[in-house]
Design an enzyme around this catalytic site. Structure first.
Site, PDB file in Angstrom:
ATOM      1  N   HIS A  96      15.807   2.418 -10.077  1.00 34.29           N
ATOM      2  CA  HIS A  96      16.787   2.445 -10.028  1.00 34.29           C
ATOM      3  C   HIS A  96      17.582   1.333 -10.070  1.00 34.29           C
ATOM      4  CE1 HIS A  96      16.461   6.403  -7.138  1.00 34.29           C
ATOM      5  NE2 HIS A  96      17.651   5.861  -6.770  1.00 34.29           N
ATOM      6  N   ASP A 160      14.147   9.044  -0.455  1.00 38.64           N
ATOM      7  CA  ASP A 160      14.637   8.946  -1.562  1.00 38.64           C
ATOM      8  C   ASP A 160      16.081  10.735  -1.221  1.00 38.64           C
ATOM      9  OD1 ASP A 160      16.568   8.180  -4.514  1.00 38.64           O
ATOM     10  OD2 ASP A 160      16.321  10.312  -4.327  1.00 38.64           O
ATOM     11  N   ARG A 448      25.668  13.970  -7.892  1.00 36.91           N
ATOM     12  CA  ARG A 448      26.687  13.203  -7.038  1.00 36.91           C
ATOM     13  C   ARG A 448      27.259  13.271  -8.223  1.00 36.91           C
ATOM     14  NH1 ARG A 448      22.692  10.590  -2.891  1.00 36.91           N
ATOM     15  NH2 ARG A 448      22.167  12.792  -2.040  1.00 36.91           N
ATOM     16  N   SER A 643      22.766   9.407   0.134  1.00 31.83           N
ATOM     17  CA  SER A 643      21.650   8.963   0.137  1.00 31.83           C
ATOM     18  C   SER A 643      21.026   9.025   1.129  1.00 31.83           C
ATOM     19  CB  SER A 643      22.017   7.199  -0.546  1.00 31.83           C
ATOM     20  OG  SER A 643      20.858   6.637  -0.582  1.00 31.83           O
ATOM     21  N   ARG A 645      19.340   5.892   1.418  1.00 35.00           N
ATOM     22  CA  ARG A 645      20.227   4.417   1.862  1.00 35.00           C
ATOM     23  C   ARG A 645      19.228   4.200   3.454  1.00 35.00           C
ATOM     24  NH1 ARG A 645      25.222   4.111  -2.098  1.00 35.00           N
ATOM     25  NH2 ARG A 645      23.278   5.238  -3.077  1.00 35.00           N
TER      26      ARG A 645
HETATM   27  C1  MIC Z   1      21.093   8.669  -5.083  1.00 31.23           C
HETATM   28  O1  MIC Z   1      20.862   9.498  -5.454  1.00 31.23           O
HETATM   29  O2  MIC Z   1      22.232   8.218  -4.625  1.00 31.23           O
HETATM   30  C2  MIC Z   1      19.862   7.812  -5.161  1.00 31.23           C
HETATM   31  C3  MIC Z   1      20.279   6.618  -5.187  1.00 31.23           C
HETATM   32  O3  MIC Z   1      19.164   8.133  -5.130  1.00 31.23           O
HETATM   33  C4  MIC Z   1      19.898   7.439  -2.740  1.00 31.23           C
HETATM   34  C5  MIC Z   1      18.716   6.434  -3.060  1.00 31.23           C
HETATM   35  C6  MIC Z   1      18.804   4.650  -2.526  1.00 31.23           C
HETATM   36  O4  MIC Z   1      20.670   4.784  -1.996  1.00 31.23           O
HETATM   37  O5  MIC Z   1      18.387   4.432  -2.888  1.00 31.23           O
HETATM   38  C7  MIC Z   1      19.537   8.650  -2.508  1.00 31.23           C
HETATM   39  O6  MIC Z   1      19.941   9.929  -3.218  1.00 31.23           O
HETATM   40  O7  MIC Z   1      18.430   8.155  -1.712  1.00 31.23           O
HETATM   41 FE1  SF4 Z   2      18.864   8.557  -9.225  1.00 34.46          FE
HETATM   42 FE2  SF4 Z   2      19.262   9.720  -7.597  1.00 34.46          FE
HETATM   43 FE3  SF4 Z   2      20.579   9.515  -9.542  1.00 34.46          FE
HETATM   44 FE4  SF4 Z   2      18.402  10.953  -8.854  1.00 34.46          FE
HETATM   45  S1  SF4 Z   2      20.230  11.395  -8.041  1.00 34.46           S
HETATM   46  S2  SF4 Z   2      19.335  10.096 -11.290  1.00 34.46           S
HETATM   47  S3  SF4 Z   2      17.211   9.456  -8.177  1.00 34.46           S
HETATM   48  S4  SF4 Z   2      20.210   8.300  -8.284  1.00 34.46           S
END
Ligand code: MIC
Ligand code: SF4
Length: 754
Positions: A96, A160, A448, A643, A645
């Protein structure tokens, strides 16, 4: 090498007996996910059956995965738990924190330099506690899990939200916060409300431009961003069997976007082929022998609507490609209706950038199908009108895509290859000019598309589609281009039409060998010391949160009443803030800066009741923290979606937010709040949201009698002297109430290990 092969073999040896014990206990045919869930009970089968959607159940997952941005907090917490090593196999993946800017080689070099302190920390913690470490450049967590660790019938958790990707290989794989990972790594039970089950019967076969991605884009449109909450989505049927293993993984990955606990496919030939191609023939063989236990019972397939809580049928033969967005992944538009939709909504249709790849869509099949579109474009004298970027999911994929000439084709139409990492999917994209906040459109194959997510610009309209559609649209330069019906003008001024994509689900020449970036934990690592510099601005030792005082909360000022969508990206933004993921104090400076204040429609501008002035959310939060009184946050539906997080829950805890009251929560975020000792409540009557005033002081009454199912009273003390009492619900069970009282779940684990 097959990772943890003894553990996998032991699992399959016991599986038949376990499944028959489960069948006996439940006394009815079993779905595949029930077989997995019940065979991973912490207190083994025989302890009874549980009610889907209401009973909390203790599980013992087989493994844990963490990515660098969440692993820092997870491991900082694990270090406080007082264990010598992790109880189950675990891995950390550096993906990340790599900024996409100037192409793979250079970006990786600068990431290694700028994140050195964090990578060194993660690597030394992994060595100390016997955790596998995947270095920067090795690839994105979910892709690496699929290529190396996932096994049919297994259960894992990952820090994640897209951990469910491994459902493509028949695993119950669930996204969680770091504190949950600590439970499992310390050998405690991991608790989850037994999910309900949604059955999706895929009929017919995909054809033409439609791909696996379009199935989940359509499902997102049907279920919306919270339609899968508290559910496992099980796919089956003739159409499911016709999909590649990686296509299935794409669908499971993006199940996070409907709020599903996870998604899963039963074991079949495509999984067998993938296991063999990725060097796991032994696993394929034994899984093959257990095939009946790695699928639902035949009675379920014969009468699905009888056994699933919700049942859906989709005819793949009829499915057309979808484009979802902008700003939310569930706004699903069939490609044939895009022109009309864009016109109606005045979406900007000139596409500046098309991006393919990410953890969702960078399989060999995705790359080869997109490359066929690029090749065809070259043959008929077209090149990309938009910028075109590729982020491979892993070093394996990068290596074979390069070897097999696909990157060459992308480069020839104007493409650029970024590092094997999350990059532009998570605001780690140093996009030229994005700071000017100009209105513009991008289209990508990620999962996303919340505001600001790709490049930090709130005016970037991000749309989601399959990689082959993204490639075609990048070639045309228009969001409204439909390659099925539309033509383009080539460099000779002639009218031409793109051919349908073709590709391979697996590389004909095999995956090949390449240094994969894996670091085995040191044999004697347990003696290592973990050093965190006292003046570091990236890492900070955690201090335990204080216990609950034992009395009601009274006179809590309202911190912010959030209006509309409030994802974890609104609560704790990613992008430039990712660098503080290991430093609670510093990252708390981003708390809620993306959320809209109900009272003035502005972001990051709220009333400070102490001064009567308007200020940023973190400043007001800190001001309230110093008073020792705490504060309250109020929100709307599916609060904390997105997320896993846990920073989104630790930051309010750090800023002394005591209670978060909303209309509804997203699963992971609600659990994260509970684990960190913040009280998540939901309005009994959603209309009470309207009663909260900007300068309210709020009492939470009756906490001494805090008990499962028991409603909680909230007194709103308005500034005009008027008082209103409203009721709130909560979803705590007894164990979770103990977390609240102890100040956090971790405080309890620490005590147990002392
Ligand atoms: C995301 O896709 O939003 C992330 C970044 O992969 C997060 C994890 C994070 O915020 O570190 C997730 O999907 O859980
Ligand atoms: Fe990385 Fe999350 Fe994006 Fe997947 S969805 S590429 S784990 S930031």
């Amino acid at each position: 090498m097959i990772f943890n092969i003894e553990m996998i073999m032991a699992f399959y040896r016991e599986l038949p007996a376990r499944v028959s014990a489960i069948r006996k206990t439940l006394g009815r045919p079993l779905t595949f996910s029930e077989k997995i869930l019940y065979s991973h009970l912490y207190h083994k089968i025989g302890t009874g059956s549980y009610k889907r959607g209401s009973d909390y159940v203790d599980f013992a997952p087989d493994r844990v995965a963490m990515q660098d941005a969440t692993a820092q907090m997870a491991l900082l917490q694990f270090m406080m738990a007082g264990k010598e090593k992790t109880t189950v196999p675990a891995s950390v993946h550096c993906d990340h924190l790599i900024m996409a800017k100037s192409g793979a080689a250079e970006d990786l070099k600068s990431a290694v330099y700028s994140n050195k302190e964090v990578y060194d920390f993660l690597s030394s913690v992994c060595n100390k506690y016997n955790i596998g470490f995947w270095k920067p450049g090795s690839g994105i967590i979910h892709q690496i899990i699929l290529e190396n660790y996932a096994f049919p019938g297994g259960m894992m958790i990952g820090t994640d939200s897209h951990t469910p990707n491994a459902g493509g290989l028949g695993m119950v794989a669930i996204g969680v916060g770091g504190a949950d990972a600590v439970d499992v790594m310390t050998g405690m039970a991991w608790e989850l409300k037994l999910p309900k089950l949604i059955g999706i019967n895929l009929k017919g076969r995909l054809n033409g431009w439609a791909s696996a991605k379009d199935i989940i884009l359509k499902v997102a449109g049907m279920l919306t961003v919270n339609g899968g909450t508290g559910c496992i989505v099980e796919y089956f049927g003739e159409g499911a069997e016709s999909l590649s293993c990686t296509g299935k993984a794409t669908i499971c990955n993006m199940g996070a976007e409907v709020g599903a606990t996870c998604s899963i496919f039963g074991y079949d030939g495509s999984m067998e082929k993938y296991l063999i191609a990725t060097g796991r023939k032994d696993v394929a063989e034994i899984a093959g022998k257990n095939r009946e236990h790695l699928n639902s019972d035949k009675e379920i397939y014969a009468e699905p609507s009888k056994y699933y809580d919700q049942y859906i049928e989709i005819d793949l033969a009829e499915l057309e490609p979808y484009i979802n967005g902008p700003f939310t992944p569930d706004l699903a538009t069939p490609i044939s209706q895009m022109k009309a939709m864009a016109e109606k909504n005045r979406w900007p249709v000139d596409v500046e950038v098309g991006l393919i790849g990410s953890c969702t869509n960078s399989s060999y099949e995705d790359i080869s199908r997109s490359a066929s579109v690029a090749k065809n474009a070259l043959d008929i004298k077209l090149s990309a009108k938009s910028e075109f970027k590729i982020t491979p999911g892993s070093e394996q994929i990068r290596f074979i895509a390069e070897r097999d000439g696909y990157f060459d084709l992308f480069k020839k139409i104007g493409g650029e290859v970024f590092a094997n990492a999350c990059g532009p999917c998570i605001g780690q994209w140093a996009r030229n000019g994005s700071e000017k906040n100009l209105v513009n459109t991008v289209i990508h194959s990620f999962n996303r598309n919340f505001a600001k997510r790709t490049d930090g610009n709130p005016n970037t309209y991000a749309f989601v589609a399959s990689p082959e559609i993204v490639t075609a649209i990048a070639i045309s330069g228009k969001l409204t281009f439909n390659p099925i019906t539309d033509t383009l003008i080539n460099s000779d001024g002639k009218e031409v039409k793109l051919a349908e994509p073709v590709g391979f689900d697996l590389p004909l020449q095999g995956f090949g060998t390449t240094g994969n970036g894996y670091q085995e934990p040191e044999k004697n690592g347990s003696r290592n010391d973990i050093l965190i510099a006292a003046d570091s601005d990236r890492l900070q030792q955690l201090a335990p949160f204080g216990e609950w005082s034992g009395s009601d909360f009274t006179g809590l000022p309202l911190l912010i009443k959030v209006k509309g969508k409030c994802t974890t990206d609104h609560i704790s933004m990613a992008g430039i803030w990712l660098k503080y993921r290991g430093h609670l104090e510093n990252i708390s400076n981003n708390y809620m800066i993306g959320a809209v204040n109900y009272f003035n429609d502005k972001t990051n501008l709220i009333l400070n009741q102490l001064t009567n002035q308007y200020d940023t959310v973190p400043s007001v939060g800190k001001a309230y923290k110093t008073t020792g009184v705490g504060s309250v946050v109020v929100g709307e539906e599916n609060f904390g979606e997105g997320s896993s997080r846990e920073h989104a829950a630790m930051e309010p805890r750090y800023l002394d937010v005591r209670v978060v009251i909303v209309k509804s929560f997203a699963r992971i975020h609600e659990t994260n709040l509970k684990k960190q000792g913040v009280l998540p409540l939901t309005f009994k009557d959603k209309g009470d949201y309207n009663k909260i005033r900007e300068d309210d002081k709020i009492d939470i009454v009756g906490l001494v009698h805090f008990a499962p199912e028991r409603q909680i009273s909230i007194v709103l003390n308005h500034s005009d002297g008027e008082k209103e009492t409203i009721l709130a619900k909560h979803s705590y069970n007894d164990t979770q109430i103990a977390w609240f009282k102890a100040g956090s779940a971790l405080n309890l684990i620490r005590k147990a290990n002392q």
